[in-house]
Design a protein around this motif. Structure first.
Motif, PDB file in Angstrom:
ATOM      1  N   THR A   1       0.840  -1.194   0.000  1.00 23.35           N
ATOM      2  CA  THR A   1       0.000   0.000   0.000  1.00 23.35           C
ATOM      3  C   THR A   1       0.876   1.244   0.000  1.00 23.35           C
ATOM      4  OG1 THR A   1      -1.702  -1.161   1.281  1.00 23.35           O
ATOM      5  CG2 THR A   1      -1.850   1.239   1.181  1.00 23.35           C
ATOM      6  N   SER A   2       0.578   2.186  -0.882  1.00 21.35           N
ATOM      7  CA  SER A   2       1.327   3.439  -0.909  1.00 21.35           C
ATOM      8  C   SER A   2       1.029   4.274   0.336  1.00 21.35           C
ATOM      9  CB  SER A   2       0.967   4.252  -2.147  1.00 21.35           C
ATOM     10  OG  SER A   2       1.532   5.552  -2.081  1.00 21.35           O
ATOM     11  N   CYS A   3       2.059   4.912   0.864  1.00 20.20           N
ATOM     12  CA  CYS A   3       1.876   5.849   1.982  1.00 20.20           C
ATOM     13  C   CYS A   3       1.596   7.264   1.485  1.00 20.20           C
ATOM     14  CB  CYS A   3       3.123   5.871   2.860  1.00 20.20           C
ATOM     15  SG  CYS A   3       3.444   4.339   3.741  1.00 20.20           S
ATOM     16  N   TYR A   4       1.683   7.483   0.170  1.00 20.40           N
ATOM     17  CA  TYR A   4       1.621   8.835  -0.374  1.00 20.40           C
ATOM     18  C   TYR A   4       0.282   9.233  -0.990  1.00 20.40           C
ATOM     19  CZ  TYR A   4       6.771   9.097  -0.145  1.00 20.40           C
ATOM     20  OH  TYR A   4       8.077   9.125   0.267  1.00 20.40           O
ATOM     21  N   VAL A   5      -0.413   8.297  -1.626  1.00 15.44           N
ATOM     22  CA  VAL A   5      -1.574   8.653  -2.445  1.00 15.44           C
ATOM     23  C   VAL A   5      -2.571   9.524  -1.692  1.00 15.44           C
ATOM     24  CG1 VAL A   5      -3.609   7.751  -3.607  1.00 15.44           C
ATOM     25  CG2 VAL A   5      -1.402   6.711  -4.032  1.00 15.44           C
ATOM     26  N   ASP A   6      -2.949   9.105  -0.503  1.00 19.52           N
ATOM     27  CA  ASP A   6      -3.945   9.851   0.273  1.00 19.52           C
ATOM     28  C   ASP A   6      -3.322  10.763   1.323  1.00 19.52           C
ATOM     29  OD1 ASP A   6      -6.068   8.583  -1.079  1.00 19.52           O
ATOM     30  OD2 ASP A   6      -5.903   6.841   0.234  1.00 19.52           O
ATOM     31  N   TYR A   7      -2.014  10.903   1.289  1.00 21.71           N
ATOM     32  CA  TYR A   7      -1.320  11.685   2.317  1.00 21.71           C
ATOM     33  C   TYR A   7      -1.647  13.169   2.168  1.00 21.71           C
ATOM     34  CZ  TYR A   7       2.589  13.243   5.266  1.00 21.71           C
ATOM     35  OH  TYR A   7       3.358  13.819   6.256  1.00 21.71           O
ATOM     36  N   HIS A   8      -2.139  13.782   3.252  1.00 21.32           N
ATOM     37  CA  HIS A   8      -2.532  15.184   3.200  1.00 21.32           C
ATOM     38  C   HIS A   8      -2.272  15.844   4.551  1.00 21.32           C
ATOM     39  CE1 HIS A   8      -5.763  18.399   2.033  1.00 21.32           C
ATOM     40  NE2 HIS A   8      -4.534  18.878   2.086  1.00 21.32           N
ATOM     41  N   PRO A   9      -0.988  16.131   4.849  1.00 23.11           N
ATOM     42  CA  PRO A   9      -0.663  16.841   6.077  1.00 23.11           C
ATOM     43  C   PRO A   9      -1.054  18.309   5.982  1.00 23.11           C
ATOM     44  CG  PRO A   9       1.284  16.592   4.750  1.00 23.11           C
ATOM     45  CD  PRO A   9       0.192  15.847   4.038  1.00 23.11           C
ATOM     46  N   SER A  10      -0.879  19.033   7.060  1.00 25.03           N
ATOM     47  CA  SER A  10      -1.300  20.435   7.097  1.00 25.03           C
ATOM     48  C   SER A  10      -0.568  21.296   6.077  1.00 25.03           C
ATOM     49  CB  SER A  10      -1.085  21.006   8.506  1.00 25.03           C
ATOM     50  OG  SER A  10       0.286  20.908   8.877  1.00 25.03           O
ATOM     51  N   PHE A  11       0.682  20.928   5.740  1.00 26.20           N
ATOM     52  CA  PHE A  11       1.435  21.763   4.802  1.00 26.20           C
ATOM     53  C   PHE A  11       1.156  21.414   3.339  1.00 26.20           C
ATOM     54  CE2 PHE A  11       4.240  18.194   5.905  1.00 26.20           C
ATOM     55  CZ  PHE A  11       4.563  17.704   4.650  1.00 26.20           C
ATOM     56  N   GLY A  12       0.475  20.285   3.066  1.00 25.61           N
ATOM     57  CA  GLY A  12       0.217  19.877   1.693  1.00 25.61           C
ATOM     58  C   GLY A  12      -0.975  20.611   1.103  1.00 25.61           C
ATOM     59  N   GLY A  13      -0.875  20.971  -0.163  1.00 26.39           N
ATOM     60  CA  GLY A  13      -1.955  21.714  -0.803  1.00 26.39           C
ATOM     61  C   GLY A  13      -3.201  20.888  -1.041  1.00 26.39           C
ATOM     62  N   SER A  14      -3.043  19.554  -1.126  1.00 23.17           N
ATOM     63  CA  SER A  14      -4.155  18.626  -1.377  1.00 23.17           C
ATOM     64  C   SER A  14      -3.605  17.233  -1.119  1.00 23.17           C
ATOM     65  CB  SER A  14      -4.618  18.751  -2.832  1.00 23.17           C
ATOM     66  OG  SER A  14      -3.560  18.419  -3.715  1.00 23.17           O
ATOM     67  N   PRO A  15      -4.450  16.184  -1.141  1.00 23.76           N
ATOM     68  CA  PRO A  15      -3.888  14.829  -1.070  1.00 23.76           C
ATOM     69  C   PRO A  15      -2.838  14.649  -2.166  1.00 23.76           C
ATOM     70  CG  PRO A  15      -6.260  14.750  -0.784  1.00 23.76           C
ATOM     71  CD  PRO A  15      -5.938  16.155  -1.158  1.00 23.76           C
ATOM     72  N   PHE A  16      -1.738  13.970  -1.846  1.00 23.01           N
ATOM     73  CA  PHE A  16      -0.595  13.911  -2.759  1.00 23.01           C
ATOM     74  C   PHE A  16      -0.967  13.305  -4.109  1.00 23.01           C
ATOM     75  CE2 PHE A  16       3.530  12.245  -4.270  1.00 23.01           C
ATOM     76  CZ  PHE A  16       4.265  13.421  -4.214  1.00 23.01           C
ATOM     77  N   GLY A  17      -1.675  12.203  -4.106  1.00 24.12           N
ATOM     78  CA  GLY A  17      -2.223  11.668  -5.348  1.00 24.12           C
ATOM     79  C   GLY A  17      -1.289  10.800  -6.176  1.00 24.12           C
ATOM     80  N   LYS A  18      -0.025  10.693  -5.815  1.00 20.10           N
ATOM     81  CA  LYS A  18       0.946   9.849  -6.521  1.00 20.10           C
ATOM     82  C   LYS A  18       1.615   8.929  -5.496  1.00 20.10           C
ATOM     83  CE  LYS A  18       0.217  11.968 -10.452  1.00 20.10           C
ATOM     84  NZ  LYS A  18      -0.470  11.301 -11.580  1.00 20.10           N
ATOM     85  N   VAL A  19       2.437   7.979  -5.986  1.00 20.82           N
ATOM     86  CA  VAL A  19       3.065   7.020  -5.070  1.00 20.82           C
ATOM     87  C   VAL A  19       4.556   7.280  -4.865  1.00 20.82           C
ATOM     88  CG1 VAL A  19       1.388   5.261  -5.733  1.00 20.82           C
ATOM     89  CG2 VAL A  19       3.638   5.303  -6.855  1.00 20.82           C
ATOM     90  N   LEU A  20       5.088   8.276  -5.565  1.00 18.06           N
ATOM     91  CA  LEU A  20       6.529   8.527  -5.560  1.00 18.06           C
ATOM     92  C   LEU A  20       6.786  10.024  -5.544  1.00 18.06           C
ATOM     93  CD1 LEU A  20       9.433   7.240  -6.064  1.00 18.06           C
ATOM     94  CD2 LEU A  20       8.965   7.610  -8.508  1.00 18.06           C
ATOM     95  N   CYS A  21       7.785  10.459  -4.780  1.00 16.20           N
ATOM     96  CA  CYS A  21       8.235  11.851  -4.846  1.00 16.20           C
ATOM     97  C   CYS A  21       9.382  11.936  -5.847  1.00 16.20           C
ATOM     98  CB  CYS A  21       8.709  12.344  -3.483  1.00 16.20           C
ATOM     99  SG  CYS A  21       7.407  12.541  -2.256  1.00 16.20           S
ATOM    100  N   THR A  22       9.263  12.838  -6.817  1.00 14.19           N
ATOM    101  CA  THR A  22      10.288  13.026  -7.845  1.00 14.19           C
ATOM    102  C   THR A  22      10.706  14.500  -7.839  1.00 14.19           C
ATOM    103  OG1 THR A  22       8.541  13.361  -9.494  1.00 14.19           O
ATOM    104  CG2 THR A  22       9.459  11.142  -9.296  1.00 14.19           C
TER     105      THR A  22
END
Length: 256
Positions: free
Chosen positions: A54-75
Protein backbone atom coordinates in the motif's frame (compact mmCIF):
# COMPACT_ATOMS: atom_id res chain seq x y z
CA UNK A 1 3.71 9.15 20.94
CA UNK A 2 7.07 7.40 20.65
CA UNK A 3 6.83 3.63 20.21
CA UNK A 4 9.48 0.99 20.81
CA UNK A 5 9.24 -2.26 18.88
CA UNK A 6 10.29 -5.75 19.87
CA UNK A 7 12.99 -7.68 17.98
CA UNK A 8 10.20 -9.82 16.49
CA UNK A 9 8.36 -6.74 15.23
CA UNK A 10 11.57 -5.32 13.74
CA UNK A 11 12.05 -8.59 11.87
CA UNK A 12 8.52 -8.20 10.55
CA UNK A 13 9.53 -4.80 9.14
CA UNK A 14 12.27 -6.27 6.97
CA UNK A 15 10.05 -7.13 3.96
CA UNK A 16 8.86 -3.52 3.76
CA UNK A 17 12.43 -2.26 3.93
CA UNK A 18 13.62 -4.73 1.33
CA UNK A 19 10.77 -3.85 -1.04
CA UNK A 20 11.45 -0.11 -0.74
CA UNK A 21 15.19 -0.64 -1.28
CA UNK A 22 14.70 -2.87 -4.33
CA UNK A 23 12.13 -0.54 -5.89
CA UNK A 24 14.26 2.56 -5.40
CA UNK A 25 17.24 0.76 -6.92
CA UNK A 26 15.14 -0.14 -9.96
CA UNK A 27 13.72 3.37 -10.30
CA UNK A 28 17.15 5.01 -10.05
CA UNK A 29 18.52 2.68 -12.73
CA UNK A 30 15.47 3.27 -14.96
CA UNK A 31 15.64 7.07 -14.81
CA UNK A 32 17.20 7.97 -18.15
CA UNK A 33 17.25 11.05 -20.36
CA UNK A 34 13.85 11.41 -22.02
CA UNK A 35 11.91 9.44 -19.41
CA UNK A 36 8.83 11.15 -18.03
CA UNK A 37 8.41 11.58 -14.27
CA UNK A 38 4.89 10.19 -14.64
CA UNK A 39 6.39 7.00 -16.11
CA UNK A 40 8.56 6.57 -13.02
CA UNK A 41 5.52 7.03 -10.82
CA UNK A 42 3.56 4.49 -12.89
CA UNK A 43 6.40 1.97 -12.56
CA UNK A 44 6.44 2.43 -8.78
CA UNK A 45 2.64 2.02 -8.69
CA UNK A 46 2.90 -1.26 -10.64
CA UNK A 47 5.52 -2.60 -8.25
CA UNK A 48 3.30 -1.71 -5.27
CA UNK A 49 0.34 -3.51 -6.83
CA UNK A 50 2.41 -6.58 -7.72
CA UNK A 51 3.70 -6.80 -4.15
CA UNK A 52 0.27 -6.40 -2.58
CA UNK A 53 1.64 -3.37 -0.73
CA UNK A 54 0.00 0.00 0.00
CA UNK A 55 1.33 3.44 -0.91
CA UNK A 56 1.88 5.85 1.98
CA UNK A 57 1.62 8.83 -0.37
CA UNK A 58 -1.57 8.65 -2.45
CA UNK A 59 -3.95 9.85 0.27
CA UNK A 60 -1.32 11.68 2.32
CA UNK A 61 -2.53 15.18 3.20
CA UNK A 62 -0.66 16.84 6.08
CA UNK A 63 -1.30 20.44 7.10
CA UNK A 64 1.44 21.76 4.80
CA UNK A 65 0.22 19.88 1.69
CA UNK A 66 -1.95 21.71 -0.80
CA UNK A 67 -4.15 18.63 -1.38
CA UNK A 68 -3.89 14.83 -1.07
CA UNK A 69 -0.59 13.91 -2.76
CA UNK A 70 -2.22 11.67 -5.35
CA UNK A 71 0.95 9.85 -6.52
CA UNK A 72 3.07 7.02 -5.07
CA UNK A 73 6.53 8.53 -5.56
CA UNK A 74 8.24 11.85 -4.85
CA UNK A 75 10.29 13.03 -7.85
CA UNK A 76 12.30 16.18 -7.10
CA UNK A 77 14.38 17.58 -9.97
CA UNK A 78 17.26 20.06 -9.79
CA UNK A 79 16.18 23.00 -7.59
CA UNK A 80 13.39 20.84 -6.13
CA UNK A 81 14.66 18.86 -3.15
CA UNK A 82 11.65 17.48 -1.24
CA UNK A 83 8.09 16.27 -1.90
CA UNK A 84 8.37 16.65 -5.66
CA UNK A 85 4.96 15.90 -7.15
CA UNK A 86 5.35 13.83 -10.35
CA UNK A 87 4.17 15.75 -13.40
CA UNK A 88 4.54 15.79 -17.17
CA UNK A 89 8.28 16.41 -17.36
CA UNK A 90 10.85 14.48 -19.42
CA UNK A 91 14.23 14.11 -17.77
CA UNK A 92 17.07 16.01 -19.43
CA UNK A 93 20.78 15.38 -19.63
CA UNK A 94 22.41 16.44 -16.38
CA UNK A 95 19.24 16.59 -14.27
CA UNK A 96 19.73 15.97 -10.55
CA UNK A 97 16.85 13.70 -9.50
CA UNK A 98 15.81 12.81 -5.96
CA UNK A 99 13.40 9.89 -5.45
CA UNK A 100 11.55 9.42 -2.15
CA UNK A 101 9.43 6.30 -1.63
CA UNK A 102 7.42 4.94 1.31
CA UNK A 103 5.09 1.95 1.42
CA UNK A 104 3.24 -0.26 3.85
CA UNK A 105 3.87 -4.00 3.58
CA UNK A 106 1.89 -6.29 5.88
CA UNK A 107 1.16 -3.41 8.23
CA UNK A 108 4.71 -2.07 8.48
CA UNK A 109 6.13 1.04 6.81
CA UNK A 110 9.57 1.69 5.32
CA UNK A 111 10.72 5.04 3.94
CA UNK A 112 13.83 5.83 1.90
CA UNK A 113 15.24 8.33 -0.59
CA UNK A 114 18.12 8.52 -3.05
CA UNK A 115 19.54 11.19 -5.36
CA UNK A 116 21.11 10.45 -8.75
CA UNK A 117 22.29 12.38 -11.79
CA UNK A 118 20.60 11.54 -15.09
CA UNK A 119 23.02 11.51 -18.00
CA UNK A 120 26.13 13.69 -17.88
CA UNK A 121 26.89 14.77 -14.29
CA UNK A 122 28.06 18.11 -13.00
CA UNK A 123 30.94 17.84 -10.55
CA UNK A 124 29.16 20.03 -8.01
CA UNK A 125 26.10 17.76 -8.11
CA UNK A 126 28.21 14.66 -7.48
CA UNK A 127 29.82 16.42 -4.52
CA UNK A 128 26.41 17.39 -3.15
CA UNK A 129 25.16 13.79 -3.40
CA UNK A 130 28.37 12.56 -1.79
CA UNK A 131 27.94 15.00 1.08
CA UNK A 132 24.35 13.93 1.67
CA UNK A 133 25.44 10.28 1.54
CA UNK A 134 28.25 10.81 4.05
CA UNK A 135 25.91 12.79 6.31
CA UNK A 136 23.44 9.90 6.26
CA UNK A 137 26.20 7.46 7.12
CA UNK A 138 27.36 9.70 9.97
CA UNK A 139 23.82 9.99 11.30
CA UNK A 140 23.36 6.23 11.22
CA UNK A 141 26.70 5.68 12.97
CA UNK A 142 25.51 7.95 15.79
CA UNK A 143 22.20 6.10 16.11
CA UNK A 144 23.26 3.71 18.86
CA UNK A 145 21.82 2.84 22.25
CA UNK A 146 22.64 5.45 24.88
CA UNK A 147 23.20 8.31 22.45
CA UNK A 148 20.59 11.02 22.01
CA UNK A 149 18.67 12.51 19.09
CA UNK A 150 21.00 15.50 19.18
CA UNK A 151 23.96 13.23 18.51
CA UNK A 152 22.39 12.09 15.24
CA UNK A 153 21.54 15.67 14.25
CA UNK A 154 25.02 16.94 15.17
CA UNK A 155 26.72 14.18 13.16
CA UNK A 156 24.69 15.10 10.07
CA UNK A 157 25.34 18.82 10.49
CA UNK A 158 29.08 18.36 10.97
CA UNK A 159 29.41 16.72 7.56
CA UNK A 160 27.33 19.47 5.93
CA UNK A 161 29.24 22.31 7.55
CA UNK A 162 32.59 20.77 6.68
CA UNK A 163 31.41 20.85 3.05
CA UNK A 164 30.40 24.51 3.38
CA UNK A 165 26.66 23.86 3.17
CA UNK A 166 23.81 25.52 5.01
CA UNK A 167 21.27 23.41 6.89
CA UNK A 168 17.50 23.70 6.94
CA UNK A 169 15.71 22.15 9.93
CA UNK A 170 12.08 22.59 8.79
CA UNK A 171 11.97 19.03 7.48
CA UNK A 172 14.04 16.09 8.67
CA UNK A 173 13.95 12.57 9.98
CA UNK A 174 11.09 11.01 11.93
CA UNK A 175 9.74 7.94 13.63
CA UNK A 176 8.54 5.04 11.45
CA UNK A 177 6.51 1.95 12.25
CA UNK A 178 2.82 1.39 11.62
CA UNK A 179 2.64 4.92 10.14
CA UNK A 180 4.97 6.80 7.82
CA UNK A 181 5.56 9.81 10.05
CA UNK A 182 5.70 9.70 13.82
CA UNK A 183 7.72 10.92 16.76
CA UNK A 184 10.49 11.70 17.33
CA UNK A 185 11.43 14.46 14.90
CA UNK A 186 15.11 14.26 13.92
CA UNK A 187 16.39 17.58 12.57
CA UNK A 188 19.51 17.73 10.41
CA UNK A 189 21.22 20.03 12.90
CA UNK A 190 21.40 19.86 16.67
CA UNK A 191 23.53 19.83 19.79
CA UNK A 192 25.21 16.61 20.88
CA UNK A 193 23.98 15.11 24.12
CA UNK A 194 20.56 16.75 23.84
CA UNK A 195 17.11 15.34 23.24
CA UNK A 196 15.58 11.93 23.76
CA UNK A 197 17.89 9.04 24.65
CA UNK A 198 18.00 6.33 21.99
CA UNK A 199 16.70 2.95 23.12
CA UNK A 200 16.56 -0.46 21.43
CA UNK A 201 13.33 -0.86 19.52
CA UNK A 202 13.17 2.71 18.24
CA UNK A 203 12.67 2.75 14.45
CA UNK A 204 13.42 6.01 12.65
CA UNK A 205 14.02 7.48 9.22
CA UNK A 206 17.16 9.59 9.01
CA UNK A 207 17.12 11.95 6.01
CA UNK A 208 19.74 14.61 5.36
CA UNK A 209 18.98 16.95 2.49
CA UNK A 210 21.04 19.92 1.37
CA UNK A 211 21.07 22.71 -1.22
CA UNK A 212 24.11 24.08 -3.03
CA UNK A 213 24.02 27.71 -1.92
CA UNK A 214 21.10 28.30 0.45
CA UNK A 215 19.18 26.78 3.33
CA UNK A 216 15.90 28.46 2.41
CA UNK A 217 13.06 26.70 0.62
CA UNK A 218 9.82 27.78 -1.06
CA UNK A 219 6.65 25.93 -2.04
CA UNK A 220 5.98 25.36 -5.72
CA UNK A 221 2.58 26.25 -7.18
CA UNK A 222 1.53 22.57 -7.01
CA UNK A 223 1.27 22.94 -3.23
CA UNK A 224 3.80 20.15 -2.59
CA UNK A 225 7.16 20.51 -4.29
CA UNK A 226 9.77 22.28 -2.16
CA UNK A 227 12.42 24.21 -4.08
CA UNK A 228 15.49 26.17 -3.11
CA UNK A 229 14.81 29.88 -2.67
CA UNK A 230 17.71 30.82 -4.95
CA UNK A 231 17.34 28.19 -7.68
CA UNK A 232 20.32 26.11 -6.58
CA UNK A 233 20.14 22.33 -6.74
CA UNK A 234 19.44 19.91 -3.92
CA UNK A 235 20.16 16.31 -2.90
CA UNK A 236 18.28 14.05 -0.48
CA UNK A 237 19.29 10.71 1.06
CA UNK A 238 17.24 8.65 3.53
CA UNK A 239 17.17 5.27 5.26
CA UNK A 240 14.81 3.63 7.73
CA UNK A 241 16.82 2.14 10.59
CA UNK A 242 16.17 0.29 13.84
CA UNK A 243 18.07 0.98 17.06
CA UNK A 244 19.30 -2.24 18.69
CA UNK A 245 21.54 -3.22 21.58
CA UNK A 246 24.35 -3.35 19.02
CA UNK A 247 24.74 -1.72 15.62
CA UNK A 248 21.68 -0.12 14.01
CA UNK A 249 19.84 -2.20 11.42
CA UNK A 250 19.45 -0.43 8.07
CA UNK A 251 16.09 -1.79 6.98
CA UNK A 252 16.21 -0.05 3.57
CA UNK A 253 19.82 -0.93 2.74
CA UNK A 254 20.12 -0.93 -1.08
CA UNK A 255 23.43 -2.83 -0.99
CA UNK A 256 21.99 -6.14 0.23
Amino acid sequence: MIELYSPTEIEQMRPAGRFVAETLTELAATAKVGMNLLELDELAARRIKEAGATSCYVDYHPSFGGSPFGKVLCTSVNDAVLHGLPHNYKLRDGDLLSLDFAVNVNGWVADSAVSVVVGTPREEDLKLIDTATRALEAGIAAAVEGNKIGDISHAIATVARDAGLGINTQFGGHGVGREMHGDPHIPNDGRPGRGMRLKPGLVIAIEPWFLHTTDEIIFDSDGWTLRSADGSRGAHMEHTIAITEGEPIILTDRNL
